[in-house]
Design an enzyme around this catalytic site. Structure first.
Site, PDB file in Angstrom:
ATOM      1  CD  GLU A 264       2.146  66.274  53.046  1.00 40.14           C
ATOM      2  OE1 GLU A 264       1.794  65.852  54.162  1.00 40.14           O
ATOM      3  OE2 GLU A 264       3.317  66.184  52.614  1.00 40.14           O
TER       4      GLU A 264
ATOM      5  CE  LYS B 204       0.830  60.611  55.917  1.00 39.56           C
ATOM      6  NZ  LYS B 204       1.859  61.643  56.224  1.00 39.56           N
TER       7      LYS B 204
ATOM      8  CB  CYS C 227       3.780  62.650  53.222  1.00 32.21           C
ATOM      9  SG  CYS C 227       5.392  63.105  53.906  1.00 32.21           S
TER      10      CYS C 227
END
Length: 576
Positions: free
Chosen positions: A326, A399, A453
């Site tokens: 990430e 995301k 995540c």
């Protein structure tokens, strides 16, 4: 031998009576304890229950802690009240709710203490928030356990019935915890039944929420049923006392049997022509976003990518896809032609880089269209991008499930106006990507689903479109949380998602646990916390969609309804 048999039987009965008496005495001590001691006991029972989860996996502790919760709820109605009948019921429910809240508070304080580590990365700015983070978050999550205890007490019965009611109520509470206010299904109770590979396979049937229902019944039944027989003089008390243990054995044995059958037929096949390299740079979080460290961190990623797991430079010979974690580059890589050029030079012909990255996108509005001079703040995304051998952008996923207070502030404008910032310290916070979560088309790979995540902790919400992926890539950075239990819990949740979906999962962490996990939750390659290096692996194939991947939480919902119906029928038959 004939003369010894009756003596052995008498000895067995005597031993059974002693066990029943001990269980009954333990329950009696809980019921007689003062309110203060009950409160302390509830908190301690919840805290100890965390040992059933990653990284400890001491599931047998629930055989003690969950019966204690049952008896604490029993105790809510044990005192004589002088109020009217309706007010007495209200007070009983409040006491039961308090017992559930204290149990949950202990569970979440010990299970989520590692959240406080993130506030120490820049302690000079955020340390003052640490006491609030490690108490207010657990206190809020514990409200779901409080509601479960109160609702269960409202329909409380005798014997095993109250265990079933508590199990159904906790199942519902855990499901709600995973959905209300964006949800936080971290350390769902059902994870206690997933450490052995055989038991983990049941997640493919009923998911982690369904395993919560099963885990509570299997764990609480033996001791609760034993204690209930302490005051009985019936000659059948020993047989009845064994009922809880036999139920638990049947549940666990059934799950293990299914898991053994499933693993016996597990495929070892891999996707032809694919060889992955997972890179874990293990950059200290405090250094991650220091401007002076940008070049050093980028060079570290490039250098590690060129090295095999032994540390030998092989210039990615035979590697088709490289995975970085990430926000791997501490800058906006798509706005840096030099960085893209170096990535292109690193990649062999036909190879691709899949990496987490920050991405800026300037919105088009009226001021821009009419040539106004006023600058418009770009939207910043926490993304997963795919770069080809020339450093060009091939695919992108932004995301969609952002972390509250980490990546954005609820009521952002108001809280920033009074001086608060999210941990990322990005003015205005990150923007959320578009739903439903898309699949990415990457040459050489089957349909790919990106997760950034903690998006990997949400059961039933991983796949959002009609098309099913054959690979999940989860990029993350658990370096925020140091050497605590948090990164291990995060990794284990990702393993269970692979089992639920029947899809292999590649996990690349800046620091934490990086791994390749197959569709059965088996780890094919791994880099542990604080390890800087690479892991090479072949890509396992996805398997036929298991029931949970097809029906989601509907299966566990039907299971909970079936359990309640069976309980109602049993009660009615006993009354008649």
């Amino acid at each position: 031998m004939t003369r010894e048999a009756p003596q052995q039987r008498v000895a067995s009965i005597a031993a059974g009576d002693r066990v029943i008496a001990m269980a009954g005495a333990l329950r009696a001590r809980v019921l007689r304890a003062s309110p203060v001691w009950r409160a302390l006991l509830a908190f301690a029972a919840g805290a100890i229950s965390v040992l059933a989860l990653a990284p400890f996996f001491l599931w047998p502790v629930l055989f003690l802690t969950l019966p204690l919760l049952v008896w604490l709820i029993d105790a809510a109605g044990d005192e004589r009240l002088e109020d009217a009948a309706e007010r007495s019921r209200s007070r009983v429910l409040r006491r039961a709710g308090l017992a559930g809240w204290l149990f949950g508070f202990g569970y979440f304080v010990l299970g989520l203490f590692w959240v406080g580590e993130a506030f120490l990365v820049e302690a000079e700015k955020f340390a003052w928030l640490l006491p609030f983070a490690v108490t207010l978050l657990p206190a809020g999550l514990a409200l779901f356990f409080a509601a479960a205890a109160a609702v269960a007490r409202r329909f409380w019965g005798g014997g095993l019935a109250r265990v079933v009611m508590l199990a159904v109520a906790l199942y519902a509470a855990e499901w709600l915890r995973g959905h209300v206010l964006t949800g936080l299904p971290w350390n769902v109770l059902g994870y206690a039944l997933t450490p052995p590979g055989m038991l983990m396979q049941s997640a493919s049937l009923i998911g982690i929420y369904g395993l919560t229902l099963v885990a509570v019944i299997a764990s609480a039944a033996p001791l609760v049923v034993l204690a209930d027989e302490a005051g009985s003089t019936s000659p059948m008390r020993l047989r009845r006392a064994m009922g809880g243990a036999l139920l638990s054995l049947a549940i666990v044995g059934g799950l293990a049997g299914y898991g053994a059958w499933r693993l016996a037929g597990a495929t070892e096949a891999t996707v032809p022509g694919v060889r992955l390299r997972i890179v874990q740079p293990s950059v200290p979080q405090r250094e991650k976003w220091q401007q002076a460290k940008q070049r050093e961190i980028f060079d570290l990623h490039l250098d590690l990518s060129r090295r095999d797991p032994t540390g030998r430079i092989d210039d990615l010979a035979g590697i088709t896809h490289v995975i970085w974690p990430e926000a791997a580059m501490p800058f906006l890589p798509l706005d840096s032609p030099d960085a893209l050029g170096e990535i292109g030079a690193m990649l062999p012909d036909g190879a691709f880089l899949i990496t987490g990255a920050l991405r800026a996108e300037r919105p088009v509005n009226d001021s821009v269209l009419h040539g106004a001079a006023a600058a418009v703040r770009p939207a910043i995304y926490n993304s997963l991008i795919v770069l080809n051998g020339s450093g060009g952008l091939h695919a992108v996923y932004d995301k969609i499930h952002l972390v509250p207070f980490g990546e954005y502030l609820p009521m952002q404008g108001l809280l920033e106006a009074i001086g608060l910032q999210q941990l990322t310290r990005l003015r205005g916070g990150f923007a959320a990507g578009r739903s439903p979560r898309p699949l990415l088309d990457v040459p050489g790979l089957p349909p790919l689903l990106g997760l950034v995540c903690y998006e990997a902790i949400f059961p039933g919400a991983v796949v959002q479109g009609a098309e099913r992926p054959a690979l999940i890539v989860n990029v993350t950075n658990d370096g925020w949380f140091g050497r605590t239990t948090g990164p291990q819990q995060h990794f284990h949740a990702a393993r269970v998602r692979a089992v639920e979906e029947g899809v292999p999962l590649v996990r690349a962490a800046n620091n934490g646990v990086s791994a390749l996990i197959d569709a059965y939750g088996r780890v094919r390659g791994r880099l542990d916390m604080d390890v800087r290096g690479t892991a090479d692996a072949l890509l396992p194939v996805a398997i036929h969609a298991p029931p949970y991947a097809r029906f989601g939480d509907a299966a566990s919902f039907l299971l909970s309804i079936s359990v309640l119906v069976a309980l109602f029928v049993l009660r009615q038959s006993r009354r008649s």
